[in-house]
Design a protein around this motif. Sequence first.
Motif, PDB file in Angstrom:
ATOM      1  N   VAL B 240       0.845  -1.219   0.000  1.00  6.34           N
ATOM      2  CA  VAL B 240       0.000   0.000   0.000  1.00  6.34           C
ATOM      3  C   VAL B 240       0.872   1.258   0.000  1.00  6.34           C
ATOM      4  CG1 VAL B 240      -1.734   1.291   1.289  1.00  6.34           C
ATOM      5  CG2 VAL B 240      -1.895  -1.178   1.160  1.00  6.34           C
ATOM      6  N   GLU B 241       1.895   1.242   0.839  1.00  9.72           N
ATOM      7  CA  GLU B 241       2.783   2.408   0.940  1.00  9.72           C
ATOM      8  C   GLU B 241       3.438   2.715  -0.401  1.00  9.72           C
ATOM      9  OE1 GLU B 241       5.515   2.290   4.243  1.00  9.72           O
ATOM     10  OE2 GLU B 241       6.471   4.173   3.621  1.00  9.72           O
ATOM     11  N   ALA B 242       3.885   1.663  -1.068  1.00 12.77           N
ATOM     12  CA  ALA B 242       4.515   1.828  -2.379  1.00 12.77           C
ATOM     13  C   ALA B 242       3.538   2.422  -3.386  1.00 12.77           C
ATOM     14  CB  ALA B 242       5.036   0.484  -2.870  1.00 12.77           C
ATOM     15  N   LYS B 243       2.292   1.901  -3.338  1.00 12.82           N
ATOM     16  CA  LYS B 243       1.277   2.405  -4.273  1.00 12.82           C
ATOM     17  C   LYS B 243       0.975   3.881  -4.002  1.00 12.82           C
ATOM     18  CE  LYS B 243      -1.258  -1.686  -5.731  1.00 12.82           C
ATOM     19  NZ  LYS B 243      -2.432  -2.542  -5.427  1.00 12.82           N
ATOM     20  N   LEU B 244       0.907   4.249  -2.671  1.00  8.54           N
ATOM     21  CA  LEU B 244       0.643   5.655  -2.302  1.00  8.54           C
ATOM     22  C   LEU B 244       1.739   6.562  -2.828  1.00  8.54           C
ATOM     23  CD1 LEU B 244      -0.670   5.389   1.377  1.00  8.54           C
ATOM     24  CD2 LEU B 244      -1.888   6.440  -0.537  1.00  8.54           C
ATOM     25  N   LYS B 245       2.965   6.081  -2.729  1.00 10.31           N
ATOM     26  CA  LYS B 245       4.116   6.888  -3.128  1.00 10.31           C
ATOM     27  C   LYS B 245       4.079   7.227  -4.612  1.00 10.31           C
ATOM     28  CE  LYS B 245       7.594   6.123   0.396  1.00 10.31           C
ATOM     29  NZ  LYS B 245       8.635   5.222   0.880  1.00 10.31           N
ATOM     30  N   GLU B 246       3.433   6.375  -5.376  1.00  6.13           N
ATOM     31  CA  GLU B 246       3.325   6.666  -6.823  1.00  6.13           C
ATOM     32  C   GLU B 246       2.451   7.884  -7.078  1.00  6.13           C
ATOM     33  OE1 GLU B 246       1.872   3.169  -8.788  1.00  6.13           O
ATOM     34  OE2 GLU B 246       3.531   1.950  -7.990  1.00  6.13           O
ATOM     35  N   ARG B 247       1.410   8.039  -6.241  1.00  4.88           N
ATOM     36  CA  ARG B 247       0.429   9.088  -6.528  1.00  4.88           C
ATOM     37  C   ARG B 247       0.552  10.314  -5.621  1.00  4.88           C
ATOM     38  NH1 ARG B 247      -5.129   5.916  -6.449  1.00  4.88           N
ATOM     39  NH2 ARG B 247      -5.943   7.978  -6.973  1.00  4.88           N
ATOM     40  N   PHE B 248       1.147  10.172  -4.418  1.00  6.94           N
ATOM     41  CA  PHE B 248       1.226  11.292  -3.457  1.00  6.94           C
ATOM     42  C   PHE B 248       2.626  11.421  -2.870  1.00  6.94           C
ATOM     43  CE2 PHE B 248      -2.941   9.174  -3.099  1.00  6.94           C
ATOM     44  CZ  PHE B 248      -3.796  10.198  -3.506  1.00  6.94           C
ATOM     45  N   ASP B 249       2.854  12.576  -2.170  1.00  2.33           N
ATOM     46  CA  ASP B 249       4.088  12.697  -1.363  1.00  2.33           C
ATOM     47  C   ASP B 249       3.817  12.044  -0.018  1.00  2.33           C
ATOM     48  OD1 ASP B 249       5.497  14.039  -3.237  1.00  2.33           O
ATOM     49  OD2 ASP B 249       4.915  16.033  -2.510  1.00  2.33           O
ATOM     50  N   VAL B 250       4.672  11.098   0.325  1.00  3.93           N
ATOM     51  CA  VAL B 250       4.414  10.352   1.546  1.00  3.93           C
ATOM     52  C   VAL B 250       5.594  10.467   2.504  1.00  3.93           C
ATOM     53  CG1 VAL B 250       3.971   8.037   2.461  1.00  3.93           C
ATOM     54  CG2 VAL B 250       2.977   8.710   0.283  1.00  3.93           C
ATOM     55  N   SER B 251       5.284  10.619   3.771  1.00  2.90           N
ATOM     56  CA  SER B 251       6.361  10.611   4.776  1.00  2.90           C
ATOM     57  C   SER B 251       5.847   9.877   6.006  1.00  2.90           C
ATOM     58  CB  SER B 251       6.757  12.040   5.131  1.00  2.90           C
ATOM     59  OG  SER B 251       5.629  12.746   5.600  1.00  2.90           O
ATOM     60  N   PRO B 252       6.740   9.307   6.796  1.00  2.07           N
ATOM     61  CA  PRO B 252       6.272   8.548   7.951  1.00  2.07           C
ATOM     62  C   PRO B 252       5.623   9.472   8.981  1.00  2.07           C
ATOM     63  CG  PRO B 252       8.690   8.577   7.830  1.00  2.07           C
ATOM     64  CD  PRO B 252       8.199   9.302   6.639  1.00  2.07           C
ATOM     65  N   ALA B 253       4.704   8.945   9.741  1.00  3.50           N
ATOM     66  CA  ALA B 253       4.038   9.738  10.770  1.00  3.50           C
ATOM     67  C   ALA B 253       4.054   8.981  12.082  1.00  3.50           C
ATOM     68  CB  ALA B 253       2.591  10.019  10.356  1.00  3.50           C
ATOM     69  N   ASP B 254       3.915   9.705  13.139  1.00  5.29           N
ATOM     70  CA  ASP B 254       3.926   9.052  14.445  1.00  5.29           C
ATOM     71  C   ASP B 254       2.772   9.585  15.276  1.00  5.29           C
ATOM     72  OD1 ASP B 254       4.748   7.454  16.484  1.00  5.29           O
ATOM     73  OD2 ASP B 254       6.082   8.996  17.340  1.00  5.29           O
ATOM     74  N   PHE B 255       1.839   8.744  15.537  1.00  2.00           N
ATOM     75  CA  PHE B 255       0.731   9.119  16.417  1.00  2.00           C
ATOM     76  C   PHE B 255       0.182   7.857  17.045  1.00  2.00           C
ATOM     77  CE2 PHE B 255      -0.672   8.666  12.043  1.00  2.00           C
ATOM     78  CZ  PHE B 255      -1.760   7.831  12.135  1.00  2.00           C
ATOM     79  N   GLY B 261      -0.899  -0.493  12.726  1.00  2.00           N
ATOM     80  CA  GLY B 261      -1.127  -0.510  11.285  1.00  2.00           C
ATOM     81  C   GLY B 261      -0.230   0.492  10.620  1.00  2.00           C
ATOM     82  N   LEU B 262      -0.510   0.836   9.404  1.00  2.00           N
ATOM     83  CA  LEU B 262       0.278   1.775   8.618  1.00  2.00           C
ATOM     84  C   LEU B 262      -0.028   3.209   9.061  1.00  2.00           C
ATOM     85  CD1 LEU B 262       2.211   1.936   6.192  1.00  2.00           C
ATOM     86  CD2 LEU B 262       0.181   2.093   4.724  1.00  2.00           C
ATOM     87  N   LYS B 263       1.006   3.967   9.417  1.00  2.00           N
ATOM     88  CA  LYS B 263       0.807   5.355   9.832  1.00  2.00           C
ATOM     89  C   LYS B 263       1.635   6.254   8.921  1.00  2.00           C
ATOM     90  CE  LYS B 263       1.184   4.061  14.467  1.00  2.00           C
ATOM     91  NZ  LYS B 263       1.682   4.427  15.805  1.00  2.00           N
ATOM     92  N   LEU B 264       0.990   7.169   8.218  1.00  7.78           N
ATOM     93  CA  LEU B 264       1.713   8.011   7.247  1.00  7.78           C
ATOM     94  C   LEU B 264       1.148   9.421   7.194  1.00  7.78           C
ATOM     95  CD1 LEU B 264       1.829   5.538   4.213  1.00  7.78           C
ATOM     96  CD2 LEU B 264       3.782   6.199   5.657  1.00  7.78           C
ATOM     97  N   ASN B 265       2.016  10.371   6.767  1.00 10.60           N
ATOM     98  CA  ASN B 265       1.530  11.694   6.356  1.00 10.60           C
ATOM     99  C   ASN B 265       1.495  11.683   4.836  1.00 10.60           C
ATOM    100  OD1 ASN B 265       1.252  12.780   8.879  1.00 10.60           O
ATOM    101  ND2 ASN B 265       3.377  13.552   8.923  1.00 10.60           N
ATOM    102  N   VAL B 266       0.340  12.014   4.294  1.00 10.15           N
ATOM    103  CA  VAL B 266       0.210  11.978   2.835  1.00 10.15           C
ATOM    104  C   VAL B 266      -0.153  13.360   2.336  1.00 10.15           C
ATOM    105  CG1 VAL B 266      -0.989  10.931   0.896  1.00 10.15           C
ATOM    106  CG2 VAL B 266      -0.597   9.603   2.979  1.00 10.15           C
TER     107      VAL B 266
END
Lengths: 439, 309
Positions: B240-255, B261-266
């Motif tokens: 999923v993360e790889a697919k997101l990276k194709e379409r958006f700017d993605v960076s790790p998030a912490d909350f 599960g998967l935690k990201l800033n998109v």
Amino acid sequence: MSKLKLIIKREFTAKVRNKSFIVMTFLSPLLMVGIGFLVFFLSKKNNEKVKNIVYVDHSGFFSKEDFKDRKTVKYEDYSSLTIDEAKKKVQDDGFYGMIYIPKQDSLELIASSVEFYSASSPGVGTIESIEKKIENRLRKKKLGTLGIDLQDLKSSEFNASIKLNNFSGEKSSKMSSWIKIGAGAISGYFLMMFVIIYGTSVMRSVIEEKTSRIIEVIVSSVKPFQLMLGKIIGNASAGLLQFFIWGIIIFILSTVASSVFGVDLVEAQTSKLGPEQLEALKQSASGSEQLFRELQKLPLGLMFVLFIFYFLGGYFLYSSVFAAVGAAVDNETDTQQFMLPIMLPLILGVYIGFATVINAPHGPISTIFSIIPLTSPIVMLMRVPFGVPWYEIAISMALLLISFVFMVWFAAKIYRVGILMYGKKPTYKDLYKWLKYKG
Amino acid sequence: MGNLLEINNVVKTYGDFTALNNVSIHIPKGSVFGLLGPNGAGKTSLIRIINQITMADSGSIILDGEELNPKHIEDIGYMPEERGLYKSMKVGEQAMYLAQLKGLSKKEAKDRLHYWFEKFDILAWWNKKIEELSKGMAQKVQFIVTVMHQPKLLIFDEPFSGFDPINAQLIAKEILQLRDEGATIIFSTHRMESVEEMCDDIALIDKSNKILEGNLEDIKRQFRTHTFQIGLETAKAKEVEAKLKERFDVSPADFKLLNEGLKLNVKLKNGSSANELLSFLTSQGQVQHFVELVPDANDIFIQAVNKNS
């Protein structure tokens, strides 16, 4: 009520309610009069101890007639003893001292060979009075040998008293010169003290507003200039009130004091006086009458008006500078460097006044300094009793007014910037920069 | 609604130093206006000019339709950052004095002061000297003398400093109530959380220049980065993360998230929308968390100032 009035009222009440003001106002005249009386009382007590003095006259010219007993001095005649016997007896019996008048060939030699013996050095007053007694007796003897009658001699003595006139016909005397010097010096000195005391108090009040930080609240309601002016006027009013109270207290105290002690004092002295001394007293009474007459001859009305004018002019001139200094610094210790230039002209004024006005009230130096605004309030006040041409007064007053307006404007500029500046102690260069700030 | 205060092209210099460089700010009537800026930016200079403590070298200031003039002193209430009252003067006397300096009659002053003293429950202090009060107590008195003449414009410089949280809350409530009664409030502070809480509009001054001005919400929208914080419960996280990276700017998030599960800033790219992201995520697993990262006043402040330097 206008804002200026509100500020004046606040400054006045703040000052008047201050404990140190109350203490100063009511205590200092009490202290002044109290200390005066204490000194008087102590010196009286000091003289009250009776001195027993022995005289040993081997010349044969002196008698009890010359050494009359007084309240504080009693004389005893030991002329029958030799000097050594007398010395021993005087020491054994605890006398204060001994006068020894040796036998000599001439009156001149007697005059220079009288001796006084005592355990401790006698006071100057005691010795002078003994010298007087000896001189008197020797003079009488001499006059007798010259065949001159004492009454004739008395009638040949003259007391010259030069009447001083100016060309417009006003008369005065040497005494009046002293009165004029006194009146001028007192008012000049008084003015300097007032300016320093109340100028410093204005300065403190500015510093207080600055350190308590209320200044920003106040200047958002009134113009800094109004605040400064209100402060100066409020403090001046408190000062005038203080003088007024002092005047009343001193008047009351001196009236009370003289009615309690004074009468008693005069009686004590006159009852012991001989006819000659009474005569002298009469003369001194006419002296005080003359003093009173001379006082009345002074241009009192003009002096009063000018005193008020120069008083206010000088005070405003200097206190606005004090206010500017207070605004420029954060605390009182930082004021030192700015104080000297303020005090200098004041002190100079008093010194110039004392040094030149006394000798030459209309000399060039006293004239110039009575026209220069920074010293004129003091020096002119000292000159006024001697009669100053109206145009000099006019120039001096005009210059004082002009420089007062200029100084207030100048001080207000520094004040306005200074009251909102914190931190660094300003230098003269900073102050100059502040002068150039707009609005 | 019109502007109560219009500051146009104001310049102020002290010697060689320019404190305000052609600053224009418009303050809407009935708003709480945040005047923000780092230390030494020129806020105090501007406030002093509005208070007519100093004057601008050039530029104009219009208060309620009129060129600023000495009469306006009575329309402005100012609480400076450095609080100050006469220490040895009694509270009541002092408040009466300051009220009269603001143009109130003796009677008006007394009535208003009684109203406020009762409201704050401090009538018992009337005859106390300021030096006998605690700092917080003195602050209350200071607040009262600022507002008692019911000015159109109130200027508070760091109004909450020196108050404990309870009294700060009390003062904040009073300020908002004054706004609701029609006053316009300029609020200068460094405390960005109180800006969020209180301000309708803000202006940001930095290095003698105004660098930002407007409605706080509008500004937030301007500074919006279209970044979303997401939490997704999925078995194929890497994919999923790889697919997101194709379409958006993605960076790790912490909350914090209930189930791991998967935690990201998109960050959305041009042309993509939040709905696209959301529908993609729902197709990949269970969406636990989906929040837009809206910049707060603090972020805006730091960003704007950094950009300016």
